[in-house]
Design an enzyme around this catalytic site. Structure first.
Site, mmCIF file in Angstrom:
data_model
loop_
_atom_site.group_PDB
_atom_site.id
_atom_site.type_symbol
_atom_site.label_atom_id
_atom_site.label_comp_id
_atom_site.label_asym_id
_atom_site.label_seq_id
_atom_site.Cartn_x
_atom_site.Cartn_y
_atom_site.Cartn_z
ATOM 1 N N HIS A 286 -6.816 -2.962 5.511
ATOM 2 C CA HIS A 286 -6.121 -1.891 6.216
ATOM 3 C C HIS A 286 -6.961 -0.616 6.055
ATOM 4 O O HIS A 286 -8.085 -0.668 5.578
ATOM 5 C CB HIS A 286 -4.713 -1.755 5.614
ATOM 6 N N ASP B 94 0.075 -4.041 5.528
ATOM 7 C CA ASP B 94 -0.514 -3.903 6.858
ATOM 8 C C ASP B 94 -1.955 -4.396 6.803
ATOM 9 O O ASP B 94 -2.646 -4.151 5.814
ATOM 10 C CB ASP B 94 -0.506 -2.436 7.281
ATOM 11 N N HIS C 24 1.086 3.958 1.932
ATOM 12 C CA HIS C 24 1.532 4.707 3.113
ATOM 13 C C HIS C 24 3.046 4.886 3.029
ATOM 14 O O HIS C 24 3.785 3.976 2.646
ATOM 15 C CB HIS C 24 1.147 3.975 4.403
ATOM 16 N N HIS D 59 7.067 -5.322 11.235
ATOM 17 C CA HIS D 59 6.269 -4.099 11.323
ATOM 18 C C HIS D 59 5.906 -3.814 12.785
ATOM 19 O O HIS D 59 4.747 -3.656 13.148
ATOM 20 C CB HIS D 59 5.002 -4.228 10.452
ATOM 21 N N HIS E 195 0.863 -1.184 0.000
ATOM 22 C CA HIS E 195 0.000 0.000 0.000
ATOM 23 C C HIS E 195 0.892 1.225 0.000
ATOM 24 O O HIS E 195 2.117 1.115 0.167
ATOM 25 C CB HIS E 195 -0.976 -0.022 1.181
ATOM 26 N N ASP F 294 5.592 4.829 4.857
ATOM 27 C CA ASP F 294 6.592 3.916 5.431
ATOM 28 C C ASP F 294 6.723 2.621 4.633
ATOM 29 O O ASP F 294 7.570 1.784 4.956
ATOM 30 C CB ASP F 294 6.297 3.639 6.917
#
Lengths: 312, 312
Positions: A145, A216, A64, A274, A62, A66
């Site tokens: 997520h 995530d 995001h 993570h 995804h 990070d």
């Protein structure tokens, strides 16, 4: 055949001095793939002795930051290194717009083709360019997520079982190319016209080693699907179980939940990653070990070897 | 008053294990500014003991990835840390589109205002938000690179010279607030109505410490303008002088050229940075020392203290 899995970044949300932002290498003899590409992933790959020239694909779960912020720099460095052959990049919708904008404003300069594929719908087998497909098979499935997110399963191709040479020769197959054909699991036609099938001469198919990568996400069916029978399930475990409610609110899992997924999927080994900077990975893994017998807390740069499956 | 200048990344083009991508901190007592923000700058800042909560502004010279790729992650981390007050970010046109796209695709999540200013034309004094202006003054000028690029001069405000207390009291100014006013360089009206001017009682203005930051660029007038009389000129020196032609082709300088700029600008000290991974910084600095008496080769994390100017 072997796979080596090397966590390149195991922190949640932000890089820390001990854990980089999310990234993981899946390395075969022929090359390697990167799952997620957080800031600093290119340096972590360098530290791990991975050559960017042998990187085949970057599989982004995804967008995001990070999980994504290291991608522009990785591509830029590969261009400086003179890469000409394409790289395959997959991720959720928005991936292409992000990369195209960075190219347009002059931030990202690449002199090789970037095959960027956006994942939608229920996932499935990824269509990889031919030269990559020879080494790896990749399947995706949606995770759950806060934003569109896809997990991956990276596998080596299945291989035919071992050939019983003596039995094959007894069946009339002459040493040479025909025996080679048979060893690959294909029927062969002997000079006299008789057909010899591999059944009984070639052992059962050896399943290629597989690694599922599911972050995530909250506990979800997609993670179970990707992890089913995997040699290694790499699952997020952002928090210890005392903070299960917080994890759920933020779209994450605890180590215990990750172990429940792994058990449900009959994944052989579970690699937790993570980790929130506020948790201790080993403690999260200890909780998970109550549920699954083979749990490892990921540490940056600490590779895991997965050896070839043998017929049972 | 002091300034501390801390190179956070001193490599050209890509981060290496020894040198991060371009970034530099200018730290005053009240807070700090970052010049350029290559990948890994947030971690380098952490290693240097700099608190992101005290970061006032990020001054981006140009959008090439090795000067920009660390910015999304830096902003994301500040948001995770709970920042609420604004941050000021400047850079060439395209800066806003890049950041806005990353926000739109869900890659960059910030919960505080990002005041993003795009530089155009001949540069000049940057209009900073009031709370930053109290600590820093920033001037920009265009440099000459392959893409739109601006250099910066970051200064502490000028301060009035020292007050001659005895002379002021002899001139009839009573101890207390009026003496304080006079010390700040302002005329005061005594209780009886007489006006006392600071002339002769307050020493000459003490110029605020200034740091010019000029990369990436070929030798250019903008770099001389920004570096004029600076306490420190931070200039790019991508190659040793034997490769001056290559440097010019790629829009860069040699250390010798940087030293010529520093000499022309009468900059007191020269900090060379942005070294190609193929050169040795100390060797480039040695060449520059033939031209300028005070040259330092930047090293990641090795800070330089600049002390308050005293009236001469």
């Amino acid at each position: 055949m072997q796979l080596r899995v090397i966590p390149l970044g195991t922190s949640a949300g932000r890089p820390t001095l001990l854990r980089g932002a999310s990234a993981l290498a899946v390395q075969a003899e022929s090359g390697w793939m990167m799952c997620d590409c957080g800031e600093g992933a290119q340096l972590a790959a360098w530290r791990a002795g991975l050559s960017l020239s042998r990187l085949e694909a970057v599989l982004v779960t995804h967008l995001h930051g990070d999980h994504f912020n290291g991608l522009p720099g990785l591509l830029g460095t590969m261009s400086l290194e003179g890469r000409e052959r394409p790289i395959f990049v997959s991720g959720p919708p928005g991936l292409r717009e992000a990369l195209e904008t960075l190219v347009r404003v002059g931030s990202l300069g690449v002199r090789f083709p970037v095959i960027a594929v956006e994942l939608t719908g229920p996932g499935g087998a990824l269509e990889l360019p031919e030269e990559i497909h020879a080494s790896f098979e990749v399947v995706t499935a949606p995770l759950a997520h806060r934003v569109p997110t896809y997990g991956y399963r990276v596998s080596l191709p299945d291989r035919p079982g071992p050939l019983d040479f003596r039995a094959a020769i007894d069946a009339g197959v002459p040493p040479g190319p025909l025996l080679g054909e048979l060893k690959e699991g294909r029927s062969v036609t002997l000079p006299g016209g008789r057909v010899v099938k591999p059944d009984g001469l070639v052992g059962p198919t050896i399943r290629g080693i597989s690694v599922a990568y599911t972050l995530d996400t909250v506990p979800c069916a997609g993670a179970v699907e990707l992890g089913r029978g995997a040699d290694l399930l790499v699952h997020e475990a952002t928090y210890e179980h005392a903070r299960a409610e917080l994890a759920r609110e933020r779209g994450h899992c605890t180590g215990v939940e990750a172990a429940q997924i792994a058990a449900q999927a009959s994944a052989k080994k579970l690699l937790l990653t993570h980790f929130s900077p506020s948790v201790e990975g080993e403690r999260v893994a200890d909780e998970a070990r109550e549920i699954h017998p083979d749990v490892v807390a990921a540490a940056d740069g600490a590779g895991i070897e997965l050896s070839s499956n043998r017929p049972e």
